[in-house]
Design a protein around this motif. Structure first.
Motif: not given
Length: 346
Positions: A14-22, A27-30, A71-77
């Motif tokens: 997911k994206y976090s436009p502001s504030g601290a990332p978490s 997402k770590v997947v096999s 930007r990083y694309e969601l659900n991509e490495p």
């Protein structure tokens, strides 16, 4: 999560436009492991060895489309600079066993890449592969470019370096000292301050315990600042501006104190910008891609390589083991937990 038939991947969740990332940003997947049989013409199958972790990655998690890096694309490495060993190849230029540098290395244990997208490191082995994303990596090159092309140092001048124990700062400290400058370093813990002193700083202080920034800088550099190498922005940048000399150069390399602000109202507004005018100072941002492949890069490799080979350059590395732990390594950059150049040993 990794087996002979599967690999581990770290995806943007997911994206976090502001504030601290978490950790929720990742997402770590096999996934099924790529094989030699899956290679097309002029492709390589690589096993990633080390991946670089850098503050600029925060911007790639905002979802913004107007940045100098995509930007990083969601659900991509997730991706960043990396070094890998070639396990299979359909290229005549890159062969099995080669150690390669990958500018856009996906965060996965094994990857398939076009041979044209990797650079063979002719003098590298698995034992020294990490050097190519640490002491010879992007952060070190950033330090060299900022100091030499914007800072334009002269022997006898005073330079102030924020985040002086970090990936960029520790190289700035040592290169500036080698050029005969008086070096003042700033870091966020007593241990980090001791490191900064041990690599050559003439003075160093802990910004978390120093009291008023403006006074702390004045005490460490009573004759003023000729070069300020800024990695933090915000309130400390303002204090540095209050202490600059006539003709000072401010190298704007990073503003990590401002990366996670929640709104424009929370961002720090500089108050001492008038000093840039009356002190005829230069305040310039650092855009590294401009110098890739130029004489400046050749000079960097020559100078840093010589110092490192002679044992005159030290480089602290903060290594995280295991790709599944890479997301936490990113977060550690923004809360002071990292110490030195952050990398992940895959």
């Amino acid at each position: 999560m990794t087996s002979e038939n599967s690999i581990t991947r770290v995806l943007a969740n997911k994206y976090s436009p502001s504030g601290a990332p978490s950790l929720d940003n990742f997402k770590v997947v096999s996934a099924p492991a790529p094989t030699k049989d899956s290679l097309k013409e002029n492709q390589v199958l690589v096993r990633n060895l080390y991946l670089s972790v850098d503050p600029y990655q925060r911007g790639r998690l905002t979802g913004a489309t107007n940045s100098y890096v995509p930007r990083y694309e969601l659900n991509e490495p997730i991706s960043n600079f990396g070094v890998a060993v070639v396990e299979a190849s359909t290229s005549t230029d890159i062969v099995e066993g080669d150690i390669v540098y990958i500018k856009v290395a996906p965060w996965e244990t094994k990857s398939v890449a076009d041979a044209a997208a990797v650079r063979r490191l002719p003098h590298s082995t698995i034992d020294n592969a990490r050097d190519f994303i640490t002491v010879f990596g992007m952060a070190s090159f950033t330090a060299f470019v900022g100091l030499t092309t914007i800072g334009k140092p002269k022997a006898g001048e005073t330079i102030l370096v924020s985040s002086a124990s970090g990936a960029v700062g520790q190289i700035v400290v040592q290169l500036a000292k080698a050029r005969g400058l008086r070096v003042v370093g700033v870091a966020g813990s007593d241990d980090k301050v001791e490191l900064v002193k041990s690599i050559g700083a003439d003075a160093a202080f802990n910004y978390k315990t120093c009291g008023t920034f403006t006074e702390a800088i004045k005490q460490a550099a009573p004759e003023g600042i000729d070069i300020y190498f800024d990695n933090v922005g915000g309130k400390f940048l303002d204090a540095a501006l209050a202490n600059i000399n006539f003709g000072a150069r401010i190298v704007s390399c990073g503003m990590i104190s401002q990366y996670n602000v929640k709104s424009a109202d929370e961002a720090y507004g500089l108050k001492n910008t008038f000093n840039i005018l009356i002190k005829a100072a230069i305040f310039q941002g650092l855009f590294l891609p401009k110098y890739a492949g130029t004489q400046v890069e050749s000079d960097f490799v020559t100078e840093v390589g010589k110092l490192y080979k002679e044992g005159k350059l030290r480089y602290r590395i903060d290594e995280t083991t295991g790709l599944e732990n890479a997301p936490q390594a990113v977060l550690n950059l923004f809360d002071g937990k990292s110490f030195g150049k952050s990398v992940v040993k895959v």
